[in-house]
Write a protein that holds these residues in place. Structure first.
Motif, PDB file in Angstrom:
ATOM      1  N   GLU A  31     -10.195 -71.085  61.760  1.00 59.73           N
ATOM      2  CA  GLU A  31      -8.929 -71.962  62.418  1.00 59.73           C
ATOM      3  C   GLU A  31      -9.424 -72.273  63.876  1.00 59.73           C
ATOM      4  O   GLU A  31      -9.292 -73.209  64.421  1.00 59.73           O
ATOM      5  N   ILE A  32     -10.437 -71.256  64.302  1.00 53.93           N
ATOM      6  CA  ILE A  32     -10.865 -71.512  65.928  1.00 53.93           C
ATOM      7  C   ILE A  32     -11.934 -72.496  65.925  1.00 53.93           C
ATOM      8  O   ILE A  32     -11.869 -73.351  66.948  1.00 53.93           O
ATOM      9  N   GLU A  33     -12.763 -72.425  64.790  1.00 52.42           N
ATOM     10  CA  GLU A  33     -14.106 -73.349  65.286  1.00 52.42           C
ATOM     11  C   GLU A  33     -13.950 -75.041  65.442  1.00 52.42           C
ATOM     12  O   GLU A  33     -14.548 -75.110  66.449  1.00 52.42           O
ATOM     13  N   PRO A  34     -12.720 -75.518  64.969  1.00 55.08           N
ATOM     14  CA  PRO A  34     -12.523 -76.981  65.582  1.00 55.08           C
ATOM     15  C   PRO A  34     -12.282 -77.151  66.954  1.00 55.08           C
ATOM     16  O   PRO A  34     -12.599 -78.093  67.492  1.00 55.08           O
ATOM     17  N   TYR A  35     -11.693 -76.140  67.564  1.00 54.53           N
ATOM     18  CA  TYR A  35     -11.202 -76.236  68.866  1.00 54.53           C
ATOM     19  C   TYR A  35     -12.399 -75.538  70.007  1.00 54.53           C
ATOM     20  O   TYR A  35     -11.788 -75.535  71.175  1.00 54.53           O
ATOM     21  N   LEU A  36     -13.253 -75.224  69.603  1.00 45.81           N
ATOM     22  CA  LEU A  36     -14.202 -74.434  70.311  1.00 45.81           C
ATOM     23  C   LEU A  36     -14.592 -75.209  71.722  1.00 45.81           C
ATOM     24  O   LEU A  36     -14.805 -74.520  72.703  1.00 45.81           O
ATOM     25  N   PRO A  37     -15.067 -76.393  71.631  1.00 48.82           N
ATOM     26  CA  PRO A  37     -15.316 -77.021  72.910  1.00 48.82           C
ATOM     27  C   PRO A  37     -14.173 -77.004  73.948  1.00 48.82           C
ATOM     28  O   PRO A  37     -14.651 -76.830  75.259  1.00 48.82           O
ATOM     29  N   TYR A  38     -12.869 -76.917  73.565  1.00 50.14           N
ATOM     30  CA  TYR A  38     -11.893 -76.958  74.579  1.00 50.14           C
ATOM     31  C   TYR A  38     -11.778 -75.246  75.216  1.00 50.14           C
ATOM     32  O   TYR A  38     -11.604 -75.171  76.383  1.00 50.14           O
ATOM     33  N   TYR A  39     -12.318 -74.428  74.196  1.00 50.21           N
ATOM     34  CA  TYR A  39     -12.023 -72.932  74.789  1.00 50.21           C
ATOM     35  C   TYR A  39     -13.348 -72.841  75.745  1.00 50.21           C
ATOM     36  O   TYR A  39     -13.233 -72.077  76.680  1.00 50.21           O
ATOM     37  N   GLN A  40     -14.752 -73.000  75.220  1.00 58.72           N
ATOM     38  CA  GLN A  40     -15.680 -72.866  75.763  1.00 58.72           C
ATOM     39  C   GLN A  40     -15.973 -73.777  77.166  1.00 58.72           C
ATOM     40  O   GLN A  40     -16.130 -73.165  78.254  1.00 58.72           O
ATOM     41  N   GLY A  41     -15.387 -74.866  76.954  1.00 59.09           N
ATOM     42  CA  GLY A  41     -15.251 -75.814  78.422  1.00 59.09           C
ATOM     43  C   GLY A  41     -14.588 -75.515  79.280  1.00 59.09           C
ATOM     44  O   GLY A  41     -14.785 -75.775  80.656  1.00 59.09           O
ATOM     45  N   SER A  42     -13.332 -74.674  79.252  1.00 55.52           N
ATOM     46  CA  SER A  42     -12.594 -74.435  80.104  1.00 55.52           C
ATOM     47  C   SER A  42     -12.432 -73.011  80.612  1.00 55.52           C
ATOM     48  O   SER A  42     -11.843 -72.314  81.415  1.00 55.52           O
ATOM     49  N   GLY A  43     -13.368 -72.207  80.104  1.00 57.28           N
ATOM     50  CA  GLY A  43     -13.653 -70.988  80.557  1.00 57.28           C
ATOM     51  C   GLY A  43     -12.495 -70.041  79.750  1.00 57.28           C
ATOM     52  O   GLY A  43     -12.321 -68.692  80.171  1.00 57.28           O
ATOM     53  N   GLY A  44     -12.153 -70.517  78.723  1.00 58.20           N
ATOM     54  CA  GLY A  44     -11.113 -69.773  77.813  1.00 58.20           C
ATOM     55  C   GLY A  44     -11.596 -68.783  76.809  1.00 58.20           C
ATOM     56  O   GLY A  44     -12.756 -68.236  76.977  1.00 58.20           O
ATOM     57  N   GLY A  45     -10.814 -68.790  75.689  1.00 61.86           N
ATOM     58  CA  GLY A  45     -11.324 -67.934  74.434  1.00 61.86           C
ATOM     59  C   GLY A  45     -10.349 -67.311  73.611  1.00 61.86           C
ATOM     60  O   GLY A  45      -9.543 -68.464  73.323  1.00 61.86           O
ATOM     61  N   ILE A  46     -10.166 -66.515  73.148  1.00 64.37           N
ATOM     62  CA  ILE A  46      -9.199 -65.974  71.970  1.00 64.37           C
ATOM     63  C   ILE A  46      -8.218 -64.764  72.764  1.00 64.37           C
ATOM     64  O   ILE A  46      -8.858 -63.830  73.284  1.00 64.37           O
ATOM     65  N   THR A  47      -6.788 -64.742  72.747  1.00 59.42           N
ATOM     66  CA  THR A  47      -6.249 -63.702  72.859  1.00 59.42           C
ATOM     67  C   THR A  47      -5.093 -63.354  71.748  1.00 59.42           C
ATOM     68  O   THR A  47      -4.706 -64.181  71.032  1.00 59.42           O
ATOM     69  N   VAL A  48      -5.164 -62.064  71.547  1.00 59.75           N
ATOM     70  CA  VAL A  48      -4.476 -61.621  70.452  1.00 59.75           C
ATOM     71  C   VAL A  48      -3.182 -60.889  71.099  1.00 59.75           C
ATOM     72  O   VAL A  48      -3.360 -60.016  71.803  1.00 59.75           O
ATOM     73  N   THR A  49      -2.111 -61.160  70.611  1.00 55.95           N
ATOM     74  CA  THR A  49      -0.783 -60.847  71.019  1.00 55.95           C
ATOM     75  C   THR A  49       0.285 -60.383  69.938  1.00 55.95           C
ATOM     76  O   THR A  49      -0.530 -59.978  68.682  1.00 55.95           O
ATOM     77  N   GLY A  50       1.305 -60.178  69.903  1.00 62.08           N
ATOM     78  CA  GLY A  50       1.919 -59.826  68.820  1.00 62.08           C
ATOM     79  C   GLY A  50       3.660 -60.190  69.152  1.00 62.08           C
ATOM     80  O   GLY A  50       4.051 -61.177  69.799  1.00 62.08           O
ATOM     81  N   GLY A  51       4.492 -59.443  68.538  1.00 64.27           N
ATOM     82  CA  GLY A  51       4.087 -57.810  68.118  1.00 64.27           C
ATOM     83  C   GLY A  51       3.387 -57.136  68.840  1.00 64.27           C
ATOM     84  O   GLY A  51       3.041 -57.276  70.229  1.00 64.27           O
ATOM     85  N   GLU A  52       2.640 -56.141  68.458  1.00 66.50           N
ATOM     86  CA  GLU A  52       1.882 -55.309  69.142  1.00 66.50           C
ATOM     87  C   GLU A  52       0.586 -54.979  68.431  1.00 66.50           C
ATOM     88  O   GLU A  52       0.376 -54.742  67.175  1.00 66.50           O
ATOM     89  N   PRO A  53      -0.476 -55.599  68.984  1.00 68.23           N
ATOM     90  CA  PRO A  53      -1.999 -55.965  68.243  1.00 68.23           C
ATOM     91  C   PRO A  53      -2.559 -54.734  68.026  1.00 68.23           C
ATOM     92  O   PRO A  53      -3.472 -54.679  67.082  1.00 68.23           O
ATOM     93  N   THR A  54      -2.386 -53.525  68.741  1.00 68.22           N
ATOM     94  CA  THR A  54      -3.157 -52.329  68.547  1.00 68.22           C
ATOM     95  C   THR A  54      -2.627 -51.587  67.474  1.00 68.22           C
ATOM     96  O   THR A  54      -3.237 -50.878  66.914  1.00 68.22           O
ATOM     97  N   LEU A  55      -1.568 -52.079  66.696  1.00 66.41           N
ATOM     98  CA  LEU A  55      -1.167 -51.396  65.544  1.00 66.41           C
ATOM     99  C   LEU A  55      -2.217 -51.816  64.358  1.00 66.41           C
ATOM    100  O   LEU A  55      -2.188 -51.108  63.390  1.00 66.41           O
ATOM    101  N   GLN A  56      -2.843 -52.913  64.707  1.00 64.09           N
ATOM    102  CA  GLN A  56      -4.030 -53.276  63.691  1.00 64.09           C
ATOM    103  C   GLN A  56      -5.258 -53.454  64.477  1.00 64.09           C
ATOM    104  O   GLN A  56      -6.022 -54.269  64.374  1.00 64.09           O
ATOM    105  N   ALA A  57      -5.527 -52.265  65.166  1.00 64.25           N
ATOM    106  CA  ALA A  57      -6.583 -52.500  66.156  1.00 64.25           C
ATOM    107  C   ALA A  57      -8.039 -52.602  65.472  1.00 64.25           C
ATOM    108  O   ALA A  57      -8.845 -53.048  65.876  1.00 64.25           O
TER     109      ALA A  57
END
Length: 246
Positions: free
Chosen positions: A57-83
């Motif tokens: 799901e991430i791969e097609p949008y990599l130029p946007y994330y990499q070019g903007s100094g962005g990345g991935i954010t995991v939220t929820g819910g509570e993400p540490t429940l699935q650490a």
């Protein structure tokens, strides 16, 4: 390894630096009165995915994330429940794509459960709801002891943190409570930013759709002056602690 997710946003701009892929995990132990994602609470809800599914799901949008100094954010819910799942995902995102990783968490987590996850996490967006212990229970259904312990542990390991606080008139904007938040922040060594998030009602329809009564019905969003006042109180209290320790 599989995880249970709620939804995906491929063009997030408010959950960390740059443009971000935002993954909403399923399941949460808190029951916040102001939650705008109550449909993420149920640990058996959502859908099950593999790490490779998310990478695809991430791969097609990599130029946007990499070019903007962005990345991935995991939220929820509570993400540490699935650490373990999030740790594996972050590890893969770093090794395969070189992405910046951010975790948006309430901090309702035992540090021993998050050690591996933190080794692949660049930034924690830590949601501190209420520093008054009794009000915290009324607002979220849970005590905040575990949250404060988690926050202190992040400070000990020098993990960069942005503190988030939802400003709710009549519930989280009392001067004494804001001062407590500032004082606690002043004791931490790793806080890079304070994000004051004005309360909104955009998630009310989800409560209605789930057949739940919305606890904060009638509460209005704070105005600009109230947000400025809250920030001033928090920052002054944080500085006073820093001065005392100097």
């Amino acid at each position: 390894m599989s995880g249970r997710i709620h939804s995906i946003d491929t063009f997030g701009t408010v959950d960390g630096p740059g443009i971000r892929f935002v993954l909403f995990m399923q399941g949460c132990a808190l029951r916040c009165d102001f939650c705008h994602n109550p449909d993420t609470w149920d640990t058996a809800g959502g859908r099950q995915v593999e790490v490779e599914d998310i990478l695809s799901e991430i791969e097609p949008y990599l130029p946007y994330y990499q070019g903007s100094g962005g990345g991935i954010t995991v939220t929820g819910g509570e993400p540490t429940l699935q650490a373990p799942f999030v740790a594996k995902l972050f590890k893969a995102c770093k090794e395969r794509f070189g992405l910046h990783t951010a975790l948006d968490s309430s901090g309702f987590c035992d540090p021993t459960h998050a050690g591996e996850l933190m080794s692949y996490t660049d930034l924690v967006l830590l949601d501190l709801k209420q520093l008054n212990p009794d009000k915290h229970i009324r607002l979220t259904s849970q005590p905040h002891d575990r949250i404060l312990k988690f926050a202190s542990w992040l400070s000990e390991i020098r993990k960069p943190v942005w503190i988030r606080h939802v400003l709710i008139p009549g519930h989280t904007d009392d001067k004494e409570d804001l001062s407590l938040l500032g004082q606690f922040m002043g004791e931490l060594s790793n806080v890079e930013r304070l994000e004051l998030l004005p309360y909104h009602e955009m998630g009310v329809y989800k409560w209605e759709r789930l057949g739940k009564d919305y606890p904060l019905a009638g509460v209005r969003p704070p105005d600009e002056e109230e947000v400025k006042r809250a920030r001033r109180i928090i920052e002054e209290s944080a500085r006073s602690v820093g001065t005392a320790h100097a």
